[in-house]
Motif scaffolding. Structure first.
Motif, mmCIF file in Angstrom:
data_model
loop_
_atom_site.group_PDB
_atom_site.id
_atom_site.type_symbol
_atom_site.label_atom_id
_atom_site.label_comp_id
_atom_site.label_asym_id
_atom_site.label_seq_id
_atom_site.Cartn_x
_atom_site.Cartn_y
_atom_site.Cartn_z
ATOM 1 N N LEU A 114 6.272 -5.878 11.899
ATOM 2 C CA LEU A 114 5.711 -4.966 10.952
ATOM 3 C C LEU A 114 6.675 -4.611 9.722
ATOM 4 C CD1 LEU A 114 3.459 -2.339 12.389
ATOM 5 C CD2 LEU A 114 2.999 -4.163 11.438
ATOM 6 N N ILE A 115 7.972 -4.669 10.217
ATOM 7 C CA ILE A 115 8.932 -4.535 9.146
ATOM 8 C C ILE A 115 9.123 -5.752 8.275
ATOM 9 C CG2 ILE A 115 11.620 -4.464 8.970
ATOM 10 C CD1 ILE A 115 11.798 -3.180 11.586
ATOM 11 N N PHE A 116 8.652 -6.996 8.506
ATOM 12 C CA PHE A 116 8.896 -7.821 7.641
ATOM 13 C C PHE A 116 7.447 -8.472 7.168
ATOM 14 C CE2 PHE A 116 12.626 -8.357 10.468
ATOM 15 C CZ PHE A 116 13.461 -8.581 9.414
ATOM 16 N N ILE A 117 6.327 -7.781 7.776
ATOM 17 C CA ILE A 117 4.947 -8.265 7.398
ATOM 18 C C ILE A 117 4.576 -8.191 5.933
ATOM 19 C CG2 ILE A 117 3.735 -6.289 7.482
ATOM 20 C CD1 ILE A 117 2.647 -9.704 9.151
ATOM 21 N N ASP A 118 5.147 -6.970 5.190
ATOM 22 C CA ASP A 118 4.689 -7.124 3.734
ATOM 23 C C ASP A 118 5.559 -8.214 2.886
ATOM 24 O OD1 ASP A 118 3.183 -4.667 3.895
ATOM 25 O OD2 ASP A 118 5.232 -3.438 4.254
ATOM 26 N N ARG A 119 6.677 -8.598 3.465
ATOM 27 C CA ARG A 119 7.381 -9.801 2.695
ATOM 28 C C ARG A 119 6.714 -11.042 2.941
ATOM 29 N NH1 ARG A 119 13.567 -10.017 4.252
ATOM 30 N NH2 ARG A 119 13.283 -8.102 3.764
ATOM 31 N N GLY A 160 -4.442 -9.805 10.839
ATOM 32 C CA GLY A 160 -5.490 -10.932 10.782
ATOM 33 C C GLY A 160 -6.134 -10.688 9.250
ATOM 34 N N GLY A 161 -6.309 -9.593 8.982
ATOM 35 C CA GLY A 161 -7.083 -9.493 7.551
ATOM 36 C C GLY A 161 -6.128 -9.939 6.540
ATOM 37 N N MET A 162 -4.902 -9.558 6.573
ATOM 38 C CA MET A 162 -3.891 -9.994 5.535
ATOM 39 C C MET A 162 -3.853 -11.680 5.508
ATOM 40 S SD MET A 162 -1.008 -6.810 5.885
ATOM 41 C CE MET A 162 -0.182 -7.502 4.696
ATOM 42 N N THR A 167 -6.357 -7.160 0.972
ATOM 43 C CA THR A 167 -5.437 -6.277 0.582
ATOM 44 C C THR A 167 -5.100 -5.545 1.836
ATOM 45 O OG1 THR A 167 -7.079 -4.561 -0.076
ATOM 46 C CG2 THR A 167 -6.212 -6.294 -1.658
ATOM 47 N N ARG A 168 -4.002 -4.930 1.817
ATOM 48 C CA ARG A 168 -3.798 -3.935 2.931
ATOM 49 C C ARG A 168 -4.879 -2.964 3.243
ATOM 50 N NH1 ARG A 168 1.755 -4.120 0.905
ATOM 51 N NH2 ARG A 168 1.652 -2.287 -0.516
ATOM 52 N N LYS A 169 -5.435 -2.575 2.268
ATOM 53 C CA LYS A 169 -6.296 -1.358 2.281
ATOM 54 C C LYS A 169 -7.571 -2.111 2.649
ATOM 55 C CE LYS A 169 -9.033 1.886 -0.173
ATOM 56 N NZ LYS A 169 -9.372 2.628 -1.661
ATOM 57 N N ALA A 170 -7.920 -3.039 2.320
ATOM 58 C CA ALA A 170 -9.300 -3.756 2.775
ATOM 59 C C ALA A 170 -9.109 -3.883 4.129
ATOM 60 C CB ALA A 170 -9.700 -4.911 1.758
ATOM 61 N N ALA A 171 -7.897 -4.648 4.531
ATOM 62 C CA ALA A 171 -7.818 -5.057 5.835
ATOM 63 C C ALA A 171 -7.846 -3.941 6.770
ATOM 64 C CB ALA A 171 -6.412 -5.690 6.198
ATOM 65 N N ALA A 172 -7.113 -2.560 6.481
ATOM 66 C CA ALA A 172 -7.139 -1.706 7.155
ATOM 67 C C ALA A 172 -8.624 -1.035 7.495
ATOM 68 C CB ALA A 172 -6.183 -0.461 6.512
#
Length: 280
Positions: A114-119, A160-162, A167-172
């Protein structure tokens, strides 16, 4: 289990069920610190109060649940992998659930991811906001990773959604929607077989004497704990979901990653010091 213990566990469930931090890991710590992890009712309580958390999703997103039949078909596609693989690997999953160190290690490794997932998955200019059937199926397979205790159903399905350019919001939010049928099936099965000590065939054949005996075996105090626990989990989960969507959209996953690592290390430290911890 006292009412206060039920309330504390319900708060933990509501706060962590839809966040990518593993509700299992937090239930392990909370129930063990209160000295109630070994009780059979505690294990059933932590499963049953998931119904309150599920209801919070339906209430918050009720318009989506009455929007179209296509919405339900995509949810069905997304949950089929978990239902099928869960049925086939039930014994393997149950064996892993008995190992607290698996929970701790999964928390730490998941935290690092999770620390690197946004990158790894930067927001695209033309992201997917509504998943296709193919997207839903892929996300469903990612959700299966949560069968490993400590991985987090929310984290695996959001990632999985990403991977499907959401988007992060749509995946969440799609992860929340997937939770309703997935958790309903899993929790319902556990309640019938472990809490009421019934077979699925007893319900299908409407074996009234066995069903009544199952319900009568639960004491009034236990019924009270279950009711209060579900109400508390419902309220807390609603607040947690609203917070999570806003926080995730603005800040991403990194803080949740650090938090998971801390929780995982806490469990490993407790084990190292000989604290008796059992997976609930």
């Amino acid at each position: 289990m006292s009412i206060w213990e039920a309330i504390i566990l319900a708060i933990v469930e509501g706060l962590t069920e839809f966040l990518p931090v593993s509700s299992t890991g937090h239930m392990v710590i909370a129930s063990s610190l209160m000295g109630i992890s070994a009780f059979e009712f505690t294990k059933m309580f932590t499963v049953t109060i998931q119904f309150g958390a599920i209801l919070s999703v339906v209430v918050l997103y009720w318009k989506r649940f009455i929007n179209s039949f296509d919405f339900y078909k995509k949810l069905l596609v997304a949950v089929v992998p978990a239902l099928a693989i869960g049925f086939v690997l039930k014994d393997v999953v149950d064996a892993m659930l008995e190992r607290v160190e698996v929970v701790a290690i999964s928390l730490v490794l998941g935290g690092i991811i999770l620390i690197f997932i946004d990158r790894w998955f930067r927001e695209k200019t033309n992201p997917v906001t509504t998943p296709s059937y193919k997207n839903a199926l892929v996300i469903g397979f990612f959700q299966c990773l949560a069968m490993i205790p400590g991985v987090s159903r929310s984290a695996s399905s959001i990632i999985g959604g990403m991977t499907q350019n959401m988007t992060r919001k749509a995946a969440a939010e799609f992860s929340f929607f997937m939770a309703v049928p997935t958790m309903l099936a899993a929790a319902g099965y556990k309640v019938v077989t472990d809490l009421l000590h019934l077979e699925i065939s007893d319900l299908l054949t409407f074996d009234l004497p066995k069903i009544e005996a199952g319900f009568n075996a639960i004491t009034p105090q236990e019924w009270q704990a279950l009711l209060i626990g579900n109400v508390v989990a419902f309220i807390v989960a609603m607040a947690a979901i609203k917070f999570f969507v806003g926080f995730l959209t603005k800040y991403g996953f990194k803080l949740f990653g650090y938090y998971r690592i801390i929780v995982g290390l806490v469990i490993l430290m407790l084990l190292a010091f000989g604290v008796d911890i059992q997976v609930v």
